[in-house]
Design an enzyme around this catalytic site. Structure first.
Site, PDB file in Angstrom:
ATOM      1  CG  ASP A 117      54.897 107.422   4.751  1.00  0.00           C
ATOM      2  OD1 ASP A 117      54.893 106.435   3.978  1.00  0.00           O
ATOM      3  OD2 ASP A 117      55.417 107.404   5.873  1.00  0.00           O
ATOM      4  CG  ASP A 291      49.676 111.620   9.774  1.00  0.00           C
ATOM      5  OD1 ASP A 291      50.035 112.764   9.424  1.00  0.00           O
ATOM      6  OD2 ASP A 291      50.486 110.736  10.127  1.00  0.00           O
ATOM      7  CB  CYS A 329      32.866 107.504  25.159  1.00  0.00           C
ATOM      8  SG  CYS A 329      33.564 106.716  23.698  1.00  0.00           S
ATOM      9  CB  CYS A 331      33.758 103.890  21.487  1.00  0.00           C
ATOM     10  SG  CYS A 331      34.589 103.292  22.967  1.00  0.00           S
ATOM     11  CB  CYS A 334      32.680 103.763  26.435  1.00  0.00           C
ATOM     12  SG  CYS A 334      34.327 104.471  26.661  1.00  0.00           S
ATOM     13  CG  HIS A 359      38.101 105.067  24.355  1.00  0.00           C
ATOM     14  ND1 HIS A 359      36.825 105.515  24.642  1.00  0.00           N
ATOM     15  CD2 HIS A 359      38.947 106.064  24.735  1.00  0.00           C
ATOM     16  CE1 HIS A 359      36.907 106.721  25.186  1.00  0.00           C
ATOM     17  NE2 HIS A 359      38.179 107.072  25.255  1.00  0.00           N
TER      18      HIS A 359
END
Lengths: 414, 437
Positions: A117, A291, A329, A331, A334, A359
């Site tokens: 930014d 974002d 999930c 990930c 998980c 996660h």
């Protein structure tokens, strides 16, 4: 990565290589699919470090690190672009040091794309003693009390040192709850600062500079800003000045107005948006990039994102719950850990936060991949309906702004 | 569980502890260390980051300090703390206390010891202690022990009491152990107490060795409690009472120089908490232990006598030779032992560098040149300095990875040195090459 992109651009425009290097931005947007019903689109955005599949959520790594997650873990989650904050990195460790470390990519050893930014927003939001003049943003350093001026030229100079793939122009940020002449002044100033930023970019051949559409919650000012900024040959546009506490009804109207007037062949980045519902609705309104610090920040407070909202893992009700955060999930968290274990670990170690951060990033990236796939498959409106049904217990609980916004792009929710 | 010693060099025992785990399929080389965890996790690390490290210890240490408060949860879960914490394919050793944190003293009674969870103190009777072992389901654990024998103002009587209580606890634990179906095949280590009183140490060792234990924990020797010379003298005499073929685990000692001296007096195993303490103070282990080349030929600079830099010289406590001790009046149920000799656990040792130091701000080298850990392969000192200065969570992750890798590699080097008769090389390397970062 940069060379083939330039060659492609060169062929398209038919310029000599020399000319291409000096004028064509290191960015290519290929639109793969456009939703026939809504304004949603799926694109491949090629940037110097890799191609980004849009719509995309970009996690925020403020100080050159993703909150306890290693760059390899972030990469394995499929993250193709993340953020760094110019204000923070400009203060510590400073642009000179990062430049010596081969830019922010080298400093944090991140092989994918980075967006930085301008630093302006943090200055206005974090630093009490800041003053905006035509020259730039004046503020007192919170570290040594020294008065510092962040001008458009300086913001770009710092971002040039950071070496991000996408840089943001310095804009005059006014809170979205402010109205009156200050908003118009900020809009015009942002246009003047855009021109100064374009002129200050030392690396237009490898760093893309995005303009930021301002104009508060006034359709008229937004439209003027859009008309002016789209005259400039910048590689992409951001929609700024929103997601700052304004009414959601105002928010989505400004978003859809902006995407109506932004050029089709350039990426559109909606700044500061990261709630799942907002993401899905704003994709329908035509945005490509998002974002937000929310998914990673909320993780550190024990809040895990799920298709039906969120779970506060630290709550007693999860102490004996043997299920993973989300049974569907995939990930790493998980696949290995139960809610009960994460609940217990939260009392002893920071690794509990890392598990939930992983996660939550996975949730955001997976959501956007599903959105993208549905656009490519031509079934995005159905995806939105299914998504809303899962997120809210009953249609009566659908937020009215979302229902209204989706109706404008011909998605009706029952 | 079986300890097979391949050789004994200068008092150091080189070998393999085999038959570990319920199915007996695991082994652990000695001298060696355990993998330190809190609540079943190596601090700061997820399984993905942890397993970027190769050659991790095959035994993971769990502590009741961090697990006792989850007793009810574990009891309902029924499959043990290892499975609860997502730990697979590792041997689990359960200890009473977290070696990296010192608990408040003065809460021990004849019948109970205390652990400290996030919600405060939890008193454990032998019955509760054994119920916890049943819920945790480790592969080995040490019996309940009264280890509050810090020298200084602890009376001989108090030390004697700790030995008596610990033996009584052991007998009770063994009784319950054999009655508990769920603990079949689990090994119990007996705890040797005795503070700094030599004859109590000897008595504790001798009596413990008479019981059917799989090995021994040497307690009350931790770094904060005792000077190193006194420690090695006491250990040397104590282990004479212990059988050769059973492992000896030393609690609370982690500094490399202390490890080396304790290995020389016959210690086999150490808790792996030291890398965590180093990490928590923002430091990185950088001490050298490579013995591929002759240290004197390798140009490592002038040598200092080993003790000059790393061990503060202190006279041996006179009480070791059996001076008449006073019998201080004691509270009948609860004693409160003030700290005696106390080494500051937050203080840097000469084996590490402080990454917060300004000099690392623009140091673009890895923590240790040639180190193969994830941190050194991917990141520079300047980046770690930045992460520490900005209080970023990744600092703990990267330092923990490096420090764990470095510490484990030190133990590997120690075993290699013993196997190849190069212990003196290693000692010189470790003790003289400190903190040249």
């Amino acid at each position: 990565m940069a060379a083939p992109i330039l060659r492609e651009a060169e062929l398209d425009i038919g310029m000599s290589l020399k000319k291409a290097v000096s004028t064509v931005s290191p960015l290519a947007l290929r639109i793969l699919a456009e939703c026939p019903v809504t304004k949603a689109r799926a694109c491949d955005l090629t940037l110097p470090h890799c191609t980004v599949n849009t719509p995309v959520f970009m996690p925020v790594g403020t100080q050159g690190t993703m909150k306890g997650i290693t760059v390899d873990q972030l990469d394995e989650l499929g993250c193709q672009i993340c953020l760094g904050n110019t204000y923070h990195l400009g203060m510590r460790p400073g642009p000179e040091l990062i430049e010596k470390a081969n830019g922010l990519h080298g400093f944090m050893n991140w092989k994918r794309n980075l967006l930085t930014d301008s630093g302006g927003f943090q200055m206005v939001s974090l630093v009490e003693l800041s003053e905006v003049t035509e020259e730039g943003v004046k503020f007192k350093s919170p570290y040594d009390g020294k008065e510092i001026l962040l001008s458009p030229e300086q913001s770009i100079a710092i971002q040039n040192s950071l070496g991000s793939d996408i840089m943001m122009q310095l804009d005059d940020v006014v809170s979205s709850t402010v109205s009156g002449p200050r908003v118009e002044e900020a809009m015009w100033r942002s246009i003047r600062w855009l021109d100064r930023c374009i002129g200050a970019n030392k690396n237009p051949d490898r760093q893309n500079l995005f303009a930021i559409i301002q104009g508060g919650l006034s359709a008229e000012l937004r439209k003027t800003c859009l008309d002016e900024m789209t005259k400039r040959d910048v590689p992409g546009f951001a929609i700024g000045g929103l997601s700052g506490g304004e009414e959601k009804d105002d928010f989505w109207r400004m978003v859809t107005l902006s995407t109506d007037h932004l050029p089709r062949q350039k990426p559109r980045y909606l700044m500061g948006v990261g709630y799942a519902v907002d993401l899905v609705v704003c994709v329908a309104l035509g945005c490509d990039m998002f974002d937000c610090v929310f998914p990673t920040r909320t993780a550190r407070f024990g809040s895990a994102l799920v298709p039906w909202g969120s779970l506060t893992i630290t709550k007693k009700q999860f102490a004996k719950d043997p299920q993973p955060i989300d049974p569907d999930c995939q990930c790493p968290t998980c696949l290995r850990h139960s809610r009960a274990y994460l609940h217990a670990l939260f009392k002893s170690d920071t690794a509990a936060m890392h598990h939930i951060t992983i996660h939550n990033i996975s949730y955001q990236l997976t959501l956007m991949r599903s959105v993208r796939q549905s656009i490519i498959d031509g079934c995005f409106p159905d995806f939105v309906r299914t998504f809303m049904k899962r997120m809210f217990p009953s249609p009566e609980q659908y937020p009215s702004w979302a229902v209204d916004a989706l109706a404008t792009v011909s998605i009706t929710l029952e | 569980m079986k300890l097979e010693l391949s050789r004994v060099v200068q008092g150091c025992r080189l070998g393999v502890l085999t038959g570990l785990g319920r199915a007996g399929q695991h082994s652990l080389e000695v001298p060696g260390c355990l993998l330190y965890t809190r609540c079943g996790s190596v601090p700061h690390l997820t399984q993905d980051t942890l397993h970027t490290l190769k050659n991790l210890p095959s035994v993971t240490q769990l502590t009741l300090d961090t697990l006792a408060e989850h007793q009810e949860v574990l009891e309902e879960f029924k499959e043990g703390a290892g499975k609860f914490a997502g730990l697979h394919d590792t041997v689990l050793y359960c200890s009473l206390h977290d070696p990296a944190t010192s608990s408040p003293t003065g809460h021990i009674t004849n019948k109970t010891v205390s652990v400290w969870g996030s919600g405060g103190r939890i008193a454990l009777s032998v019955a509760k202690f054994m119920a916890l072992q049943k819920a945790v389901r480790p592969d080995l654990y040490h019996s309940m022990a009264d280890g509050e024998t810090w020298p200084g103002n602890v009376s001989r009587k108090r030390v004697r009491k700790s030995v008596d209580r610990t033996l009584a606890h052991l007998d009770e634990c063994l009784l319950l152990h054999h009655r508990t179906q769920e603990l079949a095949g689990v090994e119990v280590l007996g705890v040797v107490e005795g503070g700094d009183v030599l004859e109590e140490r000897v008595r504790s060792a001798r009596e413990t060795a008479k019981r059917p234990v799989g090995g021994f924990c040497l307690d009350g020797f931790h770094s904060a409690a005792m000077d190193q010379n006194l420690r090695t003298q006491l250990i040397a005499t104590t282990v004479k009472e212990l059988p050769e073929d059973k492992p000896r685990l030393l609690q609370g000692v982690g500094r490399p120089d202390h490890v080396l001296s304790c290995v020389e007096v016959g210690v086999d195993l150490f808790e792996g908490f030291f890398p965590f303490q180093v990490t928590e103070r923002g430091c990185a282990l950088i001490f050298a232990f490579d013995i591929a080349t002759d240290p004197e030929a390798a140009g490592t600079g002038p040598q200092a006598p080993p003790t000059a830099r790393c061990v503060p010289e202190a006279p041996v406590d006179s009480r070791i030779v059996g001076e008449l001790d006073d019998d201080k009046p004691e509270a009948d149920v609860v004693e409160n032992n003030g700290p005696g000799y106390q080494e500051d656990q937050t203080k840097m040792t000469p084996f590490e560098i402080n990454l917060k130091d300004k000099r690392y701000r623009d140091d673009f080298g890895p923590l240790v040149e040639g180190c193969g850990c994830y941190c050194c392969r991917n990141h520079q000192r300047a980046y770690l300095h930045h992460l520490l200065m900005t209080n970023e969570l990744l600092a703990g992750v990267l330092l923990m990875l490096h420090n764990t890798a470095h510490y484990c590699a030190f133990f590997t080097a120690l075993r290699v040195a013993l196997a190849s008769d190069r212990l003196e090389h290693l000692k010189k390397r470790v003790l003289m090459g400190q903190a040249r970062g």
